[in-house]
Design an enzyme around this catalytic site. Structure first.
Site, PDB file in Angstrom:
ATOM      1  N   TYR A   9     -10.843   0.540  10.762  1.00  0.00           N
ATOM      2  CA  TYR A   9     -12.094   0.839  10.027  1.00  0.00           C
ATOM      3  C   TYR A   9     -12.397  -0.116   8.892  1.00  0.00           C
ATOM      4  O   TYR A   9     -13.398   0.029   8.225  1.00  0.00           O
ATOM      5  CB  TYR A   9     -12.087   2.282   9.504  1.00  0.00           C
ATOM      6  CG  TYR A   9     -10.859   2.665   8.686  1.00  0.00           C
ATOM      7  CD1 TYR A   9     -10.737   2.268   7.354  1.00  0.00           C
ATOM      8  CD2 TYR A   9      -9.838   3.428   9.235  1.00  0.00           C
ATOM      9  CE1 TYR A   9      -9.625   2.616   6.607  1.00  0.00           C
ATOM     10  CE2 TYR A   9      -8.721   3.789   8.493  1.00  0.00           C
ATOM     11  CZ  TYR A   9      -8.622   3.379   7.174  1.00  0.00           C
ATOM     12  OH  TYR A   9      -7.515   3.727   6.450  1.00  0.00           O
ATOM     13  N   LYS A  10     -11.516  -1.098   8.624  1.00  0.00           N
ATOM     14  CA  LYS A  10     -11.786  -2.039   7.526  1.00  0.00           C
ATOM     15  C   LYS A  10     -12.613  -3.204   8.074  1.00  0.00           C
ATOM     16  O   LYS A  10     -13.734  -3.009   8.486  1.00  0.00           O
ATOM     17  CB  LYS A  10     -10.474  -2.444   6.862  1.00  0.00           C
ATOM     18  CG  LYS A  10      -9.874  -1.244   6.101  1.00  0.00           C
ATOM     19  CD  LYS A  10      -8.506  -1.498   5.507  1.00  0.00           C
ATOM     20  CE  LYS A  10      -8.046  -0.232   4.777  1.00  0.00           C
ATOM     21  NZ  LYS A  10      -6.619  -0.247   4.460  1.00  0.00           N
ATOM     22  N   PHE A  53       0.855  -1.183   0.000  1.00  0.00           N
ATOM     23  CA  PHE A  53       0.000   0.000   0.000  1.00  0.00           C
ATOM     24  C   PHE A  53       0.901   1.246   0.000  1.00  0.00           C
ATOM     25  O   PHE A  53       1.935   1.260   0.671  1.00  0.00           O
ATOM     26  CB  PHE A  53      -0.873  -0.044   1.258  1.00  0.00           C
ATOM     27  CG  PHE A  53      -1.989   0.950   1.269  1.00  0.00           C
ATOM     28  CD1 PHE A  53      -3.195   0.674   0.651  1.00  0.00           C
ATOM     29  CD2 PHE A  53      -1.836   2.173   1.911  1.00  0.00           C
ATOM     30  CE1 PHE A  53      -4.229   1.599   0.665  1.00  0.00           C
ATOM     31  CE2 PHE A  53      -2.863   3.101   1.930  1.00  0.00           C
ATOM     32  CZ  PHE A  53      -4.069   2.811   1.311  1.00  0.00           C
ATOM     33  N   ARG A  80     -12.778  -4.321  -7.279  1.00  0.00           N
ATOM     34  CA  ARG A  80     -12.381  -4.984  -6.044  1.00  0.00           C
ATOM     35  C   ARG A  80     -13.608  -5.235  -5.179  1.00  0.00           C
ATOM     36  O   ARG A  80     -14.402  -4.321  -4.942  1.00  0.00           O
ATOM     37  CB  ARG A  80     -11.413  -4.047  -5.322  1.00  0.00           C
ATOM     38  CG  ARG A  80     -10.417  -4.706  -4.433  1.00  0.00           C
ATOM     39  CD  ARG A  80      -9.397  -3.693  -3.962  1.00  0.00           C
ATOM     40  NE  ARG A  80     -10.015  -2.615  -3.194  1.00  0.00           N
ATOM     41  CZ  ARG A  80      -9.482  -2.076  -2.093  1.00  0.00           C
ATOM     42  NH1 ARG A  80      -8.329  -2.524  -1.633  1.00  0.00           N
ATOM     43  NH2 ARG A  80     -10.087  -1.098  -1.462  1.00  0.00           N
ATOM     44  N   ASP A 133       1.892  -5.561   8.191  1.00  0.00           N
ATOM     45  CA  ASP A 133       0.746  -4.649   8.113  1.00  0.00           C
ATOM     46  C   ASP A 133      -0.510  -5.507   7.916  1.00  0.00           C
ATOM     47  O   ASP A 133      -0.685  -6.140   6.869  1.00  0.00           O
ATOM     48  CB  ASP A 133       0.909  -3.659   6.957  1.00  0.00           C
ATOM     49  CG  ASP A 133      -0.197  -2.617   6.986  1.00  0.00           C
ATOM     50  OD1 ASP A 133      -1.347  -2.992   7.307  1.00  0.00           O
ATOM     51  OD2 ASP A 133       0.081  -1.441   6.702  1.00  0.00           O
TER      52      ASP A 133
HETATM   53  C1  LIG Z   1      -5.909   0.871   4.397  1.00  0.00           C
HETATM   54  C2  LIG Z   1      -4.448   0.737   4.536  1.00  0.00           C
HETATM   55  C3  LIG Z   1      -3.698   1.766   5.130  1.00  0.00           C
HETATM   56  C4  LIG Z   1      -4.378   3.029   5.539  1.00  0.00           C
HETATM   57  O1  LIG Z   1      -3.593   3.865   6.328  1.00  0.00           O
HETATM   58  P1  LIG Z   1      -4.290   5.092   7.082  1.00  0.00           P
HETATM   59  O2  LIG Z   1      -3.222   5.723   7.850  1.00  0.00           O
HETATM   60  O3  LIG Z   1      -5.414   4.528   7.897  1.00  0.00           O
HETATM   61  O4  LIG Z   1      -4.873   6.001   6.034  1.00  0.00           O
HETATM   62  C5  LIG Z   1      -2.333   1.564   5.279  1.00  0.00           C
HETATM   63  N1  LIG Z   1      -1.744   0.402   4.890  1.00  0.00           N
HETATM   64  C6  LIG Z   1      -2.452  -0.595   4.308  1.00  0.00           C
HETATM   65  C7  LIG Z   1      -1.768  -1.860   3.914  1.00  0.00           C
HETATM   66  C8  LIG Z   1      -3.821  -0.451   4.108  1.00  0.00           C
HETATM   67  O5  LIG Z   1      -4.517  -1.427   3.536  1.00  0.00           O
END
Ligand SMILES: *Cc1c(COP(=O)(O)O)cnc(C)c1O
Length: 423
Positions: A233-234, A136, A382, A208
């Site tokens: 939040y996911k 990400f 997705r 992560d």
């Molecule tokens: C959703 C996601 C993030 C989001 O980071 P935020 O700081 O909450 O915006 C980071 N890393 C991964 C792998 C994600 O899927």
């Protein structure tokens, strides 16, 4: 007697299969723990989880009684002070972490910066930080920043090649920072194998868990993970902007020297000393005042997992994603789609991604029909599957709508061509 020809799957047989799978679903009752809008099939819980039914009353209580009436007394009287570690322990139960190793608060990006830098500091003299070129974006940006701060070379090595690089150049590697689930394709990597490869090289591993926490069983302690972060939040459905979490294995806590030495991580925060002295245990991973309304919402959201066995959740998730692939094979055949997600269950997270050149307008047209997924540029549609609230009937409905849109050309309408800020 001649064998009858194998019937080609039709939507009727798929409907029968969906009904049978839903009738046998041991987690069917958990759907009532969520407030889902009528007429919507929600396949974006991997971006923003649906609203758990326990949340509105918890937030109402936090606002009116705790904040409105109890005011500052709530820090002691309503457990505000302990909330980050208490909620961290609740998340720990879902990711295989014994109590006292997880703290909730701040965003994933902040938790990542804090723990990744701390991990690298534990391996002085090693000049490489490995991360995934498909990680990400925030993870890659923060790895680069940690690299600049500590003078490390950040090398992008795909997850499947990381073990070989660790075997060849292991003594130079400080930290390997990876995700178990590819956020675009949903491909699942072997956490235990990569952790073992990092340790064999004397390196540390940073995971992560944004697309794994609450979606599938994670065994942080059992595989010997060093550090991890994840999103609230996911799949955990803690609400928009919910606090993230950080994991620091017990064995690293005494040496955990992180950059964000906020006063909530101090051994005696109310001594108001001018010099930082870290608290023992996971408490030192606390930073500053947490967003309590969001933290209380997240804590309430996690009650949706009460009594849910993560292996049963995984079995249902694989059934949903496998059924989606089966529906796509028979209903979308010849319509320009390719399957981006591995078909082997052991290599699949809890999402399915399809490639199609018209990905954006297709997702827009689906959303207009109440089937909500998302797209990732350039061509990925997705679909995330939260097994706590989805059914196989939802899956078939979603693929059926997608078929109807492509075959009718409904996505070609002008209203579906405009791309909003957030996709
Ligand atoms: C959703 C996601 C993030 C989001 O980071 P935020 O700081 O909450 O915006 C980071 N890393 C991964 C792998 C994600 O899927």
């Amino acid at each position: 007697m001649p064998t009858p020809p194998t019937p080609t799957p039709t939507s009727t047989t798929l409907a029968d299969r969906a009904a049978a799978l839903d009738a046998a679903d041991a987690l069917a009752h958990v759907r009532d723990r969520f407030l889902l809008p009528e007429g919507v099939v929600y396949l974006d819980g991997n971006s923003l989880g649906a609203l758990p039914a326990a949340v509105p009353a918890a937030v109402e209580d936090a606002v009116h009684r705790q904040w409105g009436t109890d005011l500052i007394r709530s820090w002691n009287a309503n457990g505000w002070w302990e909330a980050p570690v208490r909620t961290g322990d609740a998340i720990g139960r879902l990711v295989g972490a014994a109590p006292g190793q997880v703290v909730a608060g701040d965003s994933t990006s902040v938790q990542l910066f804090n723990t990744l830098l701390a991990a690298a500091r534990l391996r002085p003299g090693r000049r490489l930080l490995l991360t995934d070129p498909d990680h990400f974006p925030t993870d890659q940006y923060i790895a680069d920043s940690v690299g600049r701060l500590l003078g490390l070379d950040v090398r992008r090595v795909p997850a499947r090649e990381a073990a070989a690089v660790l075997a060849a150049e292991g003594p130079d590697v400080a930290v390997a920072a990876y995700a178990p689930v590819d956020y675009r394709t949903g491909e699942l990597h072997d956490m235990a194998a990569l952790t073992a490869a990092a340790h064999a090289a004397g390196a540390l591993v940073h995971w992560d868990l944004c697309h794994a926490a609450g979606a599938l069983p994670v065994r942080l302690d059992a595989i010997g993970a060093d550090f991890a972060v994840g999103c609230g939040y996911k799949y955990l459905s803690g609400g928009p902007g919910a606090p993230a979490f950080g994991y620091v294995a017990h064995r690293h806590q005494a040496e955990f020297d992180h950059p964000l030495t906020g006063w909530h991580g101090h051994a005696e925060p109310f001594a108001m000393s001018g010099a930082y002295a870290p608290a023992p245990g996971i408490t030192r991973a606390r930073i500053g005042t947490p967003p309590l309304l969001s933290l209380i919402a997240l804590e309430a959201a996690l009650t949706a997992y009460e009594g849910v066995d993560m292996e049963a959740l995984r079995a249902k998730s694989l059934s949903l994603t496998g059924f989606f692939q089966e529906c796509a094979d028979s209903l979308l055949d010849g319509l320009g789609f390719t399957m981006a997600t591995p078909r082997e269950p052991a290599r699949r997270g809890s999402q399915v991604a399809l490639r199609h050149p018209e990905a954006y307008p297709l997702i827009a047209a689906l959303t207009a029909r109440g089937v909500i997924g998302d797209m990732r540029a350039p061509d990925l549609l997705r679909f995330g599957f939260n097994a706590l609230y989805l059914t196989h009937a939802d899956v078939l409905h979603a693929v059926g709508e997608l078929r109807s849109i492509v075959t009718s050309g409904a996505h070609l309408a002008a209203e579906h061509q405009q791309r909003p800020t957030v996709t």
